[in-house]
Scaffold this motif. Structure first.
Motif, PDB file in Angstrom:
ATOM      1  N   ALA A  85     -14.002  18.373-123.471  1.00 52.94           N
ATOM      2  CA  ALA A  85     -14.239  17.127-122.723  1.00 52.94           C
ATOM      3  C   ALA A  85     -14.384  17.414-121.229  1.00 52.94           C
ATOM      4  O   ALA A  85     -13.888  18.420-120.722  1.00 52.94           O
ATOM      5  CB  ALA A  85     -13.086  16.159-122.957  1.00 52.94           C
ATOM      6  N   ALA A  86     -15.069  16.500-120.541  1.00 51.86           N
ATOM      7  CA  ALA A  86     -15.276  16.676-119.102  1.00 51.86           C
ATOM      8  C   ALA A  86     -13.982  16.434-118.338  1.00 51.86           C
ATOM      9  O   ALA A  86     -13.717  17.072-117.318  1.00 51.86           O
ATOM     10  CB  ALA A  86     -16.367  15.732-118.613  1.00 51.86           C
ATOM     11  N   ASN A  87     -13.189  15.498-118.802  1.00 51.10           N
ATOM     12  CA  ASN A  87     -11.898  15.173-118.174  1.00 51.10           C
ATOM     13  C   ASN A  87     -11.218  14.144-119.070  1.00 51.10           C
ATOM     14  O   ASN A  87     -11.775  13.772-120.099  1.00 51.10           O
ATOM     15  CB  ASN A  87     -12.079  14.588-116.756  1.00 51.10           C
ATOM     16  CG  ASN A  87     -13.088  13.470-116.735  1.00 51.10           C
ATOM     17  OD1 ASN A  87     -13.002  12.531-117.535  1.00 51.10           O
ATOM     18  ND2 ASN A  87     -14.071  13.579-115.873  1.00 51.10           N
ATOM     19  N   GLY A  88     -10.038  13.692-118.687  1.00 48.98           N
ATOM     20  CA  GLY A  88      -9.408  12.609-119.443  1.00 48.98           C
ATOM     21  C   GLY A  88      -8.025  12.942-119.953  1.00 48.98           C
ATOM     22  O   GLY A  88      -7.371  13.873-119.481  1.00 48.98           O
TER      23      GLY A  88
ATOM     24  N   ALA B 256     -14.418  22.601-118.342  1.00 49.98           N
ATOM     25  CA  ALA B 256     -15.422  23.531-117.798  1.00 49.98           C
ATOM     26  C   ALA B 256     -15.549  23.369-116.290  1.00 49.98           C
ATOM     27  O   ALA B 256     -15.615  24.365-115.555  1.00 49.98           O
ATOM     28  CB  ALA B 256     -16.767  23.272-118.475  1.00 49.98           C
ATOM     29  N   SER B 257     -15.583  22.127-115.810  1.00 46.89           N
ATOM     30  CA  SER B 257     -15.768  21.953-114.359  1.00 46.89           C
ATOM     31  C   SER B 257     -14.557  22.468-113.581  1.00 46.89           C
ATOM     32  O   SER B 257     -14.697  22.954-112.457  1.00 46.89           O
ATOM     33  CB  SER B 257     -16.079  20.500-114.013  1.00 46.89           C
ATOM     34  OG  SER B 257     -14.988  19.694-114.360  1.00 46.89           O
ATOM     35  N   MET B 258     -13.373  22.382-114.182  1.00 47.39           N
ATOM     36  CA  MET B 258     -12.189  22.960-113.508  1.00 47.39           C
ATOM     37  C   MET B 258     -12.338  24.470-113.394  1.00 47.39           C
ATOM     38  O   MET B 258     -12.027  25.060-112.348  1.00 47.39           O
ATOM     39  CB  MET B 258     -10.918  22.630-114.295  1.00 47.39           C
ATOM     40  CG  MET B 258     -10.538  21.172-114.257  1.00 47.39           C
ATOM     41  SD  MET B 258      -9.162  20.891-115.402  1.00 47.39           S
ATOM     42  CE  MET B 258      -9.001  19.119-115.236  1.00 47.39           C
ATOM     43  N   LEU B 259     -12.810  25.094-114.454  1.00 44.38           N
ATOM     44  CA  LEU B 259     -13.016  26.553-114.411  1.00 44.38           C
ATOM     45  C   LEU B 259     -14.058  26.908-113.357  1.00 44.38           C
ATOM     46  O   LEU B 259     -13.864  27.821-112.552  1.00 44.38           O
ATOM     47  CB  LEU B 259     -13.457  27.069-115.781  1.00 44.38           C
ATOM     48  CG  LEU B 259     -12.424  26.947-116.901  1.00 44.38           C
ATOM     49  CD1 LEU B 259     -13.011  27.435-118.218  1.00 44.38           C
ATOM     50  CD2 LEU B 259     -11.154  27.731-116.566  1.00 44.38           C
TER      51      LEU B 259
ATOM     52  N   LEU C 116     -15.343  24.301-132.146  1.00 46.14           N
ATOM     53  CA  LEU C 116     -15.931  25.341-131.298  1.00 46.14           C
ATOM     54  C   LEU C 116     -17.370  25.003-130.930  1.00 46.14           C
ATOM     55  O   LEU C 116     -17.809  25.295-129.813  1.00 46.14           O
ATOM     56  CB  LEU C 116     -15.833  26.704-131.993  1.00 46.14           C
ATOM     57  CG  LEU C 116     -14.382  27.203-132.086  1.00 46.14           C
ATOM     58  CD1 LEU C 116     -14.270  28.388-133.029  1.00 46.14           C
ATOM     59  CD2 LEU C 116     -13.853  27.558-130.701  1.00 46.14           C
ATOM     60  N   ALA C 117     -18.091  24.364-131.838  1.00 49.33           N
ATOM     61  CA  ALA C 117     -19.452  23.933-131.509  1.00 49.33           C
ATOM     62  C   ALA C 117     -19.414  22.979-130.307  1.00 49.33           C
ATOM     63  O   ALA C 117     -20.257  23.066-129.403  1.00 49.33           O
ATOM     64  CB  ALA C 117     -20.102  23.254-132.718  1.00 49.33           C
ATOM     65  N   GLN C 118     -18.426  22.098-130.281  1.00 49.12           N
ATOM     66  CA  GLN C 118     -18.306  21.175-129.145  1.00 49.12           C
ATOM     67  C   GLN C 118     -17.964  21.912-127.860  1.00 49.12           C
ATOM     68  O   GLN C 118     -18.471  21.585-126.784  1.00 49.12           O
ATOM     69  CB  GLN C 118     -17.209  20.141-129.433  1.00 49.12           C
ATOM     70  CG  GLN C 118     -17.569  19.134-130.501  1.00 49.12           C
ATOM     71  CD  GLN C 118     -16.429  18.137-130.691  1.00 49.12           C
ATOM     72  OE1 GLN C 118     -15.492  18.374-131.449  1.00 49.12           O
ATOM     73  NE2 GLN C 118     -16.486  17.036-129.975  1.00 49.12           N
ATOM     74  N   LYS C 119     -17.092  22.894-127.970  1.00 49.49           N
ATOM     75  CA  LYS C 119     -16.722  23.665-126.773  1.00 49.49           C
ATOM     76  C   LYS C 119     -17.923  24.464-126.256  1.00 49.49           C
ATOM     77  O   LYS C 119     -18.152  24.548-125.052  1.00 49.49           O
ATOM     78  CB  LYS C 119     -15.560  24.612-127.088  1.00 49.49           C
ATOM     79  CG  LYS C 119     -14.251  23.903-127.354  1.00 49.49           C
ATOM     80  CD  LYS C 119     -13.102  24.912-127.402  1.00 49.49           C
ATOM     81  CE  LYS C 119     -11.768  24.175-127.570  1.00 49.49           C
ATOM     82  NZ  LYS C 119     -10.625  25.005-127.163  1.00 49.49           N
ATOM     83  N   VAL C 120     -18.677  25.039-127.174  1.00 51.69           N
ATOM     84  CA  VAL C 120     -19.875  25.793-126.774  1.00 51.69           C
ATOM     85  C   VAL C 120     -20.834  24.863-126.038  1.00 51.69           C
ATOM     86  O   VAL C 120     -21.356  25.192-124.962  1.00 51.69           O
ATOM     87  CB  VAL C 120     -20.558  26.425-128.011  1.00 51.69           C
ATOM     88  CG1 VAL C 120     -21.946  26.961-127.661  1.00 51.69           C
ATOM     89  CG2 VAL C 120     -19.684  27.544-128.588  1.00 51.69           C
ATOM     90  N   ASP C 121     -21.043  23.674-126.599  1.00 43.77           N
ATOM     91  CA  ASP C 121     -21.955  22.720-125.956  1.00 43.77           C
ATOM     92  C   ASP C 121     -21.478  22.368-124.550  1.00 43.77           C
ATOM     93  O   ASP C 121     -22.280  22.287-123.611  1.00 43.77           O
ATOM     94  CB  ASP C 121     -22.048  21.435-126.791  1.00 43.77           C
ATOM     95  CG  ASP C 121     -22.826  21.655-128.072  1.00 43.77           C
ATOM     96  OD1 ASP C 121     -23.511  22.694-128.186  1.00 43.77           O
ATOM     97  OD2 ASP C 121     -22.753  20.781-128.954  1.00 43.77           O
ATOM     98  N   ALA C 122     -20.181  22.145-124.405  1.00 41.15           N
ATOM     99  CA  ALA C 122     -19.647  21.762-123.092  1.00 41.15           C
ATOM    100  C   ALA C 122     -19.822  22.896-122.090  1.00 41.15           C
ATOM    101  O   ALA C 122     -20.202  22.672-120.934  1.00 41.15           O
ATOM    102  CB  ALA C 122     -18.171  21.398-123.218  1.00 41.15           C
ATOM    103  N   ALA C 123     -19.576  24.114-122.525  1.00 45.64           N
ATOM    104  CA  ALA C 123     -19.732  25.251-121.616  1.00 45.64           C
ATOM    105  C   ALA C 123     -21.190  25.388-121.180  1.00 45.64           C
ATOM    106  O   ALA C 123     -21.489  25.524-119.987  1.00 45.64           O
ATOM    107  CB  ALA C 123     -19.257  26.533-122.296  1.00 45.64           C
TER     108      ALA C 123
END
Ligand code: PGA
Length: 249
Positions: A68-71, A79-82, A108-115
């Protein structure tokens, strides 16, 4: 052509002072191979590692992130924090995350997409359990892990994907896959990419091997044509050992 990469996964080791000590030792080493070098300290030490390494050829990566982006995700890091602390690469799908934190292919598919949506590079890890290998099921298991988490991506996305084959039975056990076993699996992985995306994409993706890579076995493993480097756990906690592996090409 694809790059050679050696990445150190420090796991949950090294507090701030120990991180600085190891980074100072790493900075004193010389890269004499063509490998791209990365280290992945804990979240709490990423900013300090980034600052210590920013004028070197060693990149700082993270070991995990949330999709997630935040929340309201207590305890998680986005990702944006990193990116805000200089991190552009994240390890996802490590077998310890899958085993102890219930990370599934779907998650993991969701994490890959976010990255990727955040222009980050992903080191995507996968690998079979010993029981899969004994049952001669290892290729099917690995093929599914790759397909389930990555095959919704389009071909250009693979410019930011590095694959890391890590047989679970070889992680932290001192038992490595033989160079032939690693090569056989890496060739299978590359063929899986050829079948879906074609040879150009498949030949451009770096496929790392991980699992008890040490100074005394790295050269033989890295000499295999489809092995493009390593994801190093235990041996990455010692600067001389890690650089012996970095320079083993
Ligand atoms: P190891 O760990 O080198 O200590 O086996 C590898 C990894 O978990 O990435």
């Amino acid at each position: 052509m694809r790059k050679n990469i050696v990445a150190g996964n420090w796991k949950m080791n090294n507090d701030l002072a120990q991180t600085e000590t190891l980074l100072t030792a790493l900075k004193a080493q010389k890269i004499t191979s063509d490998a791209e070098v990365m280290v992945a300290p804990s979240f709490t030490n990423l900013w300090s590692a980034y600052n210590t390494l920013k004028n070197t050829n060693i990149e700082v990566a993270a070991q995990n992130m949330h999709f997630a982006a935040n929340g309201a995700y207590t305890g998680e890091v986005s990702a944006s924090m990193l990116k805000s602390v200089g991190v552009k690469t994240v390890i996802l799908g490590h077998s310890e995350r899958r085993a102890y934190f219930n990370e599934t292919d779907e998650l993991l598919a969701q994490k890959v997409d976010a990255a990727l949506a955040n222009d980050m590079r992903v080191i995507f890890c996968f690998g079979e359990e010993l029981s899969d290998r004994k049952a001669n099921n290892h290729e099917a298991v690995v093929g599914d892990q790759i397909k389930n988490a990555l095959f919704h991506l389009d071909a250009p996305a693979f410019q930011n994907i590095v694959l890391a084959y890590e047989p679970v039975w070889a992680i932290g056990t001192g038992e490595t896959a033989s160079p032939e076993q690693a090569q056989d699996m890496h060739a299978f992985i590359r063929q899986t990419l050829v079948d879906k995306y074609g040879a150009d994409v498949a030949n451009s993706v770096s496929i790392l091997y991980g699992g008890s890579v040490k100074p005394n076995n790295a050269q033989e493993i890295f000499s295999k044509p489809d092995v493009d480097g390593g994801l190093i756990g235990g041996a990455s906690l010692n600067a001389e050992d890690f650089f012996a592996i970095v320079n083993a090409f």
